[in-house]
Structures are given as C-alpha cells and as structure tokens.
Design a protein around this motif. Structure first.
Motif, PDB file in Angstrom:
ATOM      1  N   ARG A   1       0.837  -1.206   0.000  1.00 14.58           N
ATOM      2  CA  ARG A   1       0.000   0.000   0.000  1.00 14.58           C
ATOM      3  C   ARG A   1       0.872   1.255   0.000  1.00 14.58           C
ATOM      4  O   ARG A   1       0.608   2.215  -0.726  1.00 14.58           O
ATOM      5  CB  ARG A   1      -0.926  -0.029   1.220  1.00 14.58           C
ATOM      6  CG  ARG A   1      -1.975   1.068   1.227  1.00 14.58           C
ATOM      7  CD  ARG A   1      -3.131   0.727   2.175  1.00 14.58           C
ATOM      8  NE  ARG A   1      -2.671   0.480   3.544  1.00 14.58           N
ATOM      9  CZ  ARG A   1      -2.674  -0.738   4.085  1.00 14.58           C
ATOM     10  NH1 ARG A   1      -3.067  -1.790   3.385  1.00 14.58           N
ATOM     11  NH2 ARG A   1      -2.259  -0.902   5.342  1.00 14.58           N
TER      12      ARG A   1
ATOM     13  N   HIS B   1       1.238   4.134  -3.041  1.00 15.76           N
ATOM     14  CA  HIS B   1       1.112   5.561  -2.718  1.00 15.76           C
ATOM     15  C   HIS B   1       2.350   6.330  -3.198  1.00 15.76           C
ATOM     16  O   HIS B   1       2.246   7.405  -3.811  1.00 15.76           O
ATOM     17  CB  HIS B   1       0.940   5.742  -1.205  1.00 15.76           C
ATOM     18  CG  HIS B   1       0.942   7.174  -0.772  1.00 15.76           C
ATOM     19  ND1 HIS B   1      -0.152   8.010  -0.915  1.00 15.76           N
ATOM     20  CD2 HIS B   1       1.933   7.934  -0.204  1.00 15.76           C
ATOM     21  CE1 HIS B   1       0.157   9.211  -0.460  1.00 15.76           C
ATOM     22  NE2 HIS B   1       1.415   9.193  -0.021  1.00 15.76           N
TER      23      HIS B   1
ATOM     24  N   HIS C   1      -9.714   2.425  -3.670  1.00 21.84           N
ATOM     25  CA  HIS C   1      -8.457   2.853  -3.059  1.00 21.84           C
ATOM     26  C   HIS C   1      -7.592   3.626  -4.053  1.00 21.84           C
ATOM     27  O   HIS C   1      -6.995   4.657  -3.704  1.00 21.84           O
ATOM     28  CB  HIS C   1      -7.695   1.629  -2.531  1.00 21.84           C
ATOM     29  CG  HIS C   1      -6.426   1.983  -1.820  1.00 21.84           C
ATOM     30  ND1 HIS C   1      -6.400   2.397  -0.504  1.00 21.84           N
ATOM     31  CD2 HIS C   1      -5.132   2.008  -2.247  1.00 21.84           C
ATOM     32  CE1 HIS C   1      -5.155   2.660  -0.146  1.00 21.84           C
ATOM     33  NE2 HIS C   1      -4.364   2.419  -1.201  1.00 21.84           N
TER      34      HIS C   1
ATOM     35  N   GLU D   1      -6.227   7.476  -3.938  1.00 23.21           N
ATOM     36  CA  GLU D   1      -4.815   7.831  -4.058  1.00 23.21           C
ATOM     37  C   GLU D   1      -4.576   8.819  -5.203  1.00 23.21           C
ATOM     38  O   GLU D   1      -3.441   9.263  -5.403  1.00 23.21           O
ATOM     39  CB  GLU D   1      -3.956   6.570  -4.294  1.00 23.21           C
ATOM     40  CG  GLU D   1      -3.847   5.658  -3.088  1.00 23.21           C
ATOM     41  CD  GLU D   1      -2.918   6.233  -2.025  1.00 23.21           C
ATOM     42  OE1 GLU D   1      -2.290   7.271  -2.268  1.00 23.21           O
ATOM     43  OE2 GLU D   1      -2.850   5.640  -0.933  1.00 23.21           O
TER      44      GLU D   1
END
Length: 626
Positions: free
Chosen positions: A547, A551, A577, A581
């Motif tokens: 994750r 990012h 998600h 982002e």
C-alpha cells in the motif's frame, strides 16, 4: 676387348669428335622409340629426357676423347637423380626410366658404329668407345635404382608427415589446439564401453562462455580468440581428472571425465561432491582466463565473462546421448541466470521436448496466422471514461484454445522471431486504430515492445513505417516498454526513446516498480506514463508495504508530471483505493477484459461512466479473451 694401340688412339679421338658432332642424331633416335607416344609419360618428361640425353652425349664424348672424367660423372649424376625423382614421384615408372637409359645407350652405339665404318676405325678403337658408352649407361642404371629407393623413402616420410598433419587438423581445433567433437565422442564411447557395468563413472561437462559475442563486438575478434585460447589452456591444465578437453563450437567446450571412483560418481547433488568441485573449478578457470587476457594487453578495457556448465553422467547409452543431456542441463543453467552449473535429470528431457514442440507449433502458428490481437480498454479513474486500449497478443491454438503470451513470447524471444512478430503487431494495431478513427471514434492504442525490439537498430524506422503505412496519428500511439528492458542500457534506451518521442509517439514504462530503475533513470528517460504492476495492486489492501509503495509511485508520478496507470484492478475495493490515491488511470477485469476489435466500438458506446462499472464487469467477465 682388343687392346688399343697408340696408333688406334687417333681413331678413338676421331670417333669421340664424330659422336659429339652428331648429338642431335643420338637424341632424335633415343626419343624415336619413346613410349611417351602412348601416353606413359608427359611432354615435360620428354623434354627433360632430351636435355639430359644431349648433355650426357656431349659429356661422354668428351670423356672418350680424353677429357675430364669428372664431367661425365656429374652429368651422369644429374641423369640418374632426375629420373630417380620422376620414378619415385610416380611421374614415370622405374622400368620406363631404365628403358630410356638403354635407349640412349643404343642410339649412341648406333651412331658410333656408323662413324667407325665411315672413317674405317680399328676394331680395338671401336670396342673401347662402345665399352665406355656401356659403362656410362651401367653406372647410370645402378645410380638410378639407388636414387629411386632413397627418394621413395623420402617421399613416403613426407606423405606420412603430411597425413599426420592433416589428421591433426581434422581432429583438432585450429584456434585452441583442442580436440574436436568427433574425437571426444569416440573417447567417451570407448569409456562407456569399458564402464558398461558402471556407466555412472563417466561424465561430461559442457562449458559455454556466457555472452562471448559481446567480447568480439567490444574488444575485437583477436581478443576473443585470445580468450578462447586462455580458457582452453586453463581447462587443459587446471581441471583435475579431465581425460579429454575439446572445443565444440565458437564458445563451447566439453570435458570428459572417466573412471570416476564409485564413491564420487553420480550427480553432484551437493556442493561438496567431486563433480560439483570440478564444475566450480571450471567456472573459476573461465574467470581467471578473462583476467589473464586483460593482463596481457596493456591499457585495454577489462574482459569480464562467466561460464555456464551443463553436467551429464553416463547412463544415457551413448556419448551422443550424454552430450545431448549435458546440453539440456547447460540450457537450464543459462535460464537460471548464467555463471553457474546445472546437472541433468530426466525431467529436463521432458521439458526440453515440450519446449521443442512449442517452438515447432509456434512456427506453424506464425505461418498460418494463429496469433491475433485483443484490446483491453484503459480508463481515467477520475471521471471513469475510456482513455484508449492496450493491444495484447494472443495465440489461438488449434487444440488448446487461446494461449496467453507468458507461455509463448519467451519462445519468440529465444528464437529471435520476436522482432518480426513485434513489427507485425505494431502495424496491425496502428491499422486498427486508423479504422476506428475512420469510423469517427478516436481510440488511442498502446502496444507492448520487447527488449529485443528496443535493441534492434531498425526499431525507430519500424515505428515510423507503421505510422506512415497505416496513416494512424502518432499522438494516439503509446509504446509500452518494461522497466527492465530500458535499464539494461540506459543511455541507449534514452536515445532511442527520444527518437520515438520526436515522432510524436508517447512512451509508457510497463510493470513499473518490479525492476531496478531509479529516480535518475526516470529523469533521463522521456516517459509519459508509469504503469503500476498488478502484483502491487493485488497486494495493496493486504499488506502495508504494498500500500505504501503504490502511494509512493503515484506521488512520484505527480511530482515528475508523469501519468500513472494501475494494472490488474480486480474488485471495487481496489478501484476505490486507487481513486482515493488519485491514480490517474487503470485497467483490469473489473472494468473490462480484453476484447476483439469489433467489440471495442460496442463497449465504448455502451460505457456510461462510473455507474456502469459493476454492470460492465459482469458483461465483460462472461466473454473475456483471456
């Protein structure tokens, strides 16, 4: 023979003078009965014979007339040596040479007899002259036989030496002096025959110098030959237990090990085994050979090479089969990364046969047009609009159905066919994009490019040609190149991609995050898009590290002004998600799977933005071109 009185001396001298005056008659008569008229000797031999007969007649006449006997011996030596050489060399048989000597003698006797009758010479004078002629001929015949024998022995020695040199040239490599393939195979067959009850005591190691072509290209062929000689010498002197070392090809050597002790025979399953130690010795020999070549050339760039080794232990039934097994193991060592050894096990043979079958099937597929393109849409993750399609290569196998590229592209890479296939894929994708444009729909197209294509000197010309032939706008084409491919030679890749960008084509880095590129590389490369690898997308909701990495990649793209696109979006949570982002784009089976060219237009027309995600995912899932 009557005694010659002083009064007869004048007759002897007059006969000698008459013989000298009729040299041409002697030569003509000697040649008149020559069997060369029937093709037993050549005109050149006739000419040589005539010259010797002429000089010999003059010299003997001088001797008979009281001249220096040494002159006659010198000429006689010339005659017997010449004819002895001709006979020994099979130009003329010895019997023919003997007949020629006798023919000359008879011609000279006839002329002397005629002159004796003409001048009324005494019988004693005639007898002395004839005796001297016969003695001269007898000496010549004896010496001719002696020369023939010694010359024949000399020629036999030369022929034996020449045959030995030729045999050595046939059986040994001219560059390294090592034995050839046939020699080592014969020795291996004999070793297997001796060890028929324990074939595991015979082994072969196939040694291939990795990337040897680069040595020739960078340092020159002389340096390449020096390296081969250095490797050969090292293998010959530094590898214990090698019964024979041979060179099989440009950069390939083979070591034959025989009479291995039962305690160490068999595959080297552990690093401590005897065969494993031999393999390690071989790897070290090649590294040391490269260092020695550098040391012998002052100021030269270092030569850095490794070797891959395939090992096969007896039991295959023949030397040829054992060498084949070693070759299979060698290929496995190269696949594992080079600079290492691999030991043949029977399972490798099955894999090799499958690989060969796949290669043959691919050849048929290329000829019959079984490869085709599917197109997977890409999306803007902000407004969920379709931003283009990625052209994906597929294989419509007649028995297995649709085969994914992971199964056949490596075969195309290995065979070198990937450049031809890539060129056709590029043209077909551009042509299809031009068709959509002609139908009123501007659909940007992305095409994958292999490392081999990027390395090809004609790559930029291929791109330019595809755009020109298809009339597809360059700004609608994106070339996707893997991160690993562009960092293999960063400066060359930057130049080539810069040339592509100059055409107006966009460049994307595929599978970003899986290779070895750095921020400095991204600043060097003319890149428009970073594609985040599907493995990170799949793991980002499961592992914190993934994750954080996703990012960071999105932030990196934003910082550098480079678009980011996530691959492999499979569910709504991943999509949500990525949108949070602020990832620019995405693709995956949640949104749309690969479609045929005809389905793309219908899909784009049906797509209605974010509200259609679930519905479209369900539709696409039922007819994916996987």
């Amino acid at each position: 023979m009557p005694r010659v009185e002083p009064a007869d001396r004048d007759d002897v001298d007059e006969l000698a003078a008459a013989l000298q005056g009729r040299v041409d008659d002697v030569v003509d008569r000697a040649l008149g009965g020559s069997s060369s008229r029937h093709g037993q000797v050549t005109d050149l031999v006739d000419a040589e014979y005539a010259q010797v007969a002429r000089v010999a007649t003059v010299a003997v006449a001088t001797w008979i007339g009281g001249g220096d006997a040494h002159d006659a011996r010198v000429v006689g030596a010339r005659a017997w040596q010449l004819f002895g050489h001709l006979a020994a060399g099979r130009d003329v048989v010895l019997g023919e040479m003997s007949k020629r000597c006798l023919r000359w003698r008879d011609a000279a006797l006839d002329v002397v007899g005629e002159e004796a009758r003409r001048i009324g010479a005494s019988p004693a004078a005639l007898a002395q002259v004839c005796d001297m002629l016969r003695r001269s001929c007898d000496v010549t015949l004896v010496r001719l036989t002696e020369v023939f024998g010694s010359e024949r022995e000399r020629l036999r020695g030369e022929l034996a030496e020449r045959e030995q040199r030729l045999r050595f040239q046939v059986d040994h490599d001219p560059v390294t002096g090592l034995a050839t393939r046939d020699v080592v195979l014969a020795q291996a067959d004999r070793a297997l025959a001796r060890a028929r009850n324990h074939p595991e005591r015979v082994a072969v190691l196939l040694v291939d110098v990795d990337d040897f072509k680069d040595v020739n290209d960078v340092h020159g062929h002389d340096a390449g030959d020096d390296l081969l000689r250095s490797v050969a010498e090292g293998l010959r002197t530094s590898v214990p237990g090698a019964a024979e070392v041979a060179r099989l090809g440009a950069d390939c050597f083979v070591l034959l090990l025989v009479d291995l002790p039962a305690a160490v025979a068999g595959p080297p399953r552990a690093g401590s085994s005897a065969l494993a130690r031999v393999a390690e010795d071989v790897l070290a020999v090649v590294r040391d050979a490269a260092r020695r070549c550098r040391a012998s050339t002052a100021g030269a760039d270092p030569i850095v090479v490794t070797a891959s080794v395939g090992i096969a232990v007896g039991g295959a039934g023949s030397a040829g089969a054992m060498l084949r097994d070693a070759d299979i193991a060698l290929h496995r060592a190269k696949q594992a990364g080079k600079g290492r050894y691999a030991v043949f096990v029977p399972a490798m043979a099955g894999a090799a046969r499958s690989s060969r079958t796949r290669d043959l099937e691919l050849c048929a597929a290329l000829d019959s047009g079984q490869l085709f393109l599917a197109y997977q849409p890409t999306f803007d993750l902000i407004d969920m609009t379709v931003t283009g399609v990625e052209a994906l290569l597929r294989w419509q196998h007649p028995a297995r159905g649709v085969v994914m590229p992971d199964e056949f592209v490596p075969h195309l890479e290995r065979s070198g066919s990937i450049c031809d296939v890539g060129r056709k894929v590029l043209l077909e994708a551009c042509t299809q994009g031009a068709r959509w444009l002609g139908d009123g729909r501007s659909v940007p197209v992305s095409v994958n490019v292999s490392a081999r294509q990027l390395d090809d000197a004609g790559f930029v010309a291929d791109v330019e040609g595809a755009l020109r032939e298809s009339a597809f706008p360059a700004e609608l084409l994106t070339l996707e190149i893997t991160e690993t491919a562009i960092v293999e030679d960063a400066e060359r890749s930057a130049r080539r991609l810069g040339e592509v960008r100059a055409l107006g084509v966009r460049v994307a880095v595929d599978d970003f995050g899986t290779g070895y590129s750095s921020l400095a590389h991204l600043q060097l490369f003319p890149v428009d898009r970073l594609k985040i690898d599907r493995s990170f997308v799949a793991a980002m909701l499961l592992r914190r590290e993934a994750r954080v990495l996703v990012h960071a990649l999105v932030q990196l793209g934003q910082s550098l002004g480079i678009e980011t696109l996530a691959e492999g979006i499979e569910d709504l949570a991943q999509l949500a998600h990525l949108r949070d982002e602020s990832c620019d784009g995405g693709q995956g089976f949640l949104l749309a799977g690969p479609l045929s060219a005809g389905e793309v237009v219908a899909f784009v027309d049906r797509w209605s933005g974010a509200s259609g995600v679930v519905e479209t995912a369900a539709c696409a899932g039922s007819r994916r071109l996987r």
